[in-house]
Design an enzyme around this catalytic site. Sequence first.
Site: not given
Length: 330
Positions: A33, A139, A168, A177, A201, A292
């Site tokens: 697309n 997702y 990753n 992206k 950190g 996270y």
Amino acid sequence: MTVIVTGAAGFIGANIVKALNERGESRIIAVDNLTRADKFRNLVDCEIDDYLDKTEFVERFTRGDFGKVRAVFHEGACSDTMETDGRYMMDNNFRYSRAVLDACLAQGAQFLYASSAAIYGGSTRFVEEREVEAPLNVYGYSKFLFDQVIRRVLPSAKSQIAGFRYFNVYGPRETHKGRMASVAFHNFNQFRAEGKVKLFGEYNGYAPGEQTRDFVSVEDVAKVNLFFFDHPEKSGIFNLGTGRAQPFNDIASTVVNTLRALDNLPPLTLAQQVEQGLIEYVAFPDALRGKYQCFTQADQTKLRGAGYDAPFLTVQEGVDRYVRWLSGQV
């Protein structure tokens, strides 16, 4: 015979097209697309036989318009983990994938598709088993639900079905992206613009920059896809990562030292980079607390058991190559 790549102008899809070309394959139908038109650049140095928009592809494939199709690499999907439109995500990632799968099964074509490590959510184990799969966003859920369909279909499938849970991924052809590009890409651009790289950190018991991920080069992702393409008798769902978690510090330090090498400067240790202000740690954002992942690492048992025995690039090897490639594009 014809090979089809969906998401062909995207990051991983374009790398698969290029890898196929390097083996002499050019009878490739690229499906994508191009509403985001800048993605076309990913295919400029590739050889394809035809291009189709994703909206017309499934109907034509189901109708048999492309003759004998050997394989479909189904890489097309919305990969934005921050997308909140669940209806769009499920239609694009789940329903569309089911339609491509059905057409492959009907025609006996190999079906190699992109799954995702996002399926594991907050798990601390990364093995292809239902009990550790708990996606944290829509997702991840769209990928999770399709993998459940695959598990039901696999026992009776007469042709190959191979799904790859990408960890990753970083490497060439991801520029389009934007914010969803890899940390290596963003570190490179930040260092060129500001002369330093910023990392999170201390958080959750991890020292600054020591949160870890299984960072895998798109070179290795393409190699694994082509291994299964060459072995149509091998089916299943497989983790696709290095099996080696490395800290964000490794990414940043490699980016800095590779750019220094390109300027004929000597490498520095991480401590020296921090001391000289080339790597800077910023407070962990409140918005990400509790959401996270501080650790991901692919369990490679199934992948190795399927016969894939090639080594994977380390961050130091892969990011060095990638930074040199990026520098040549500027």
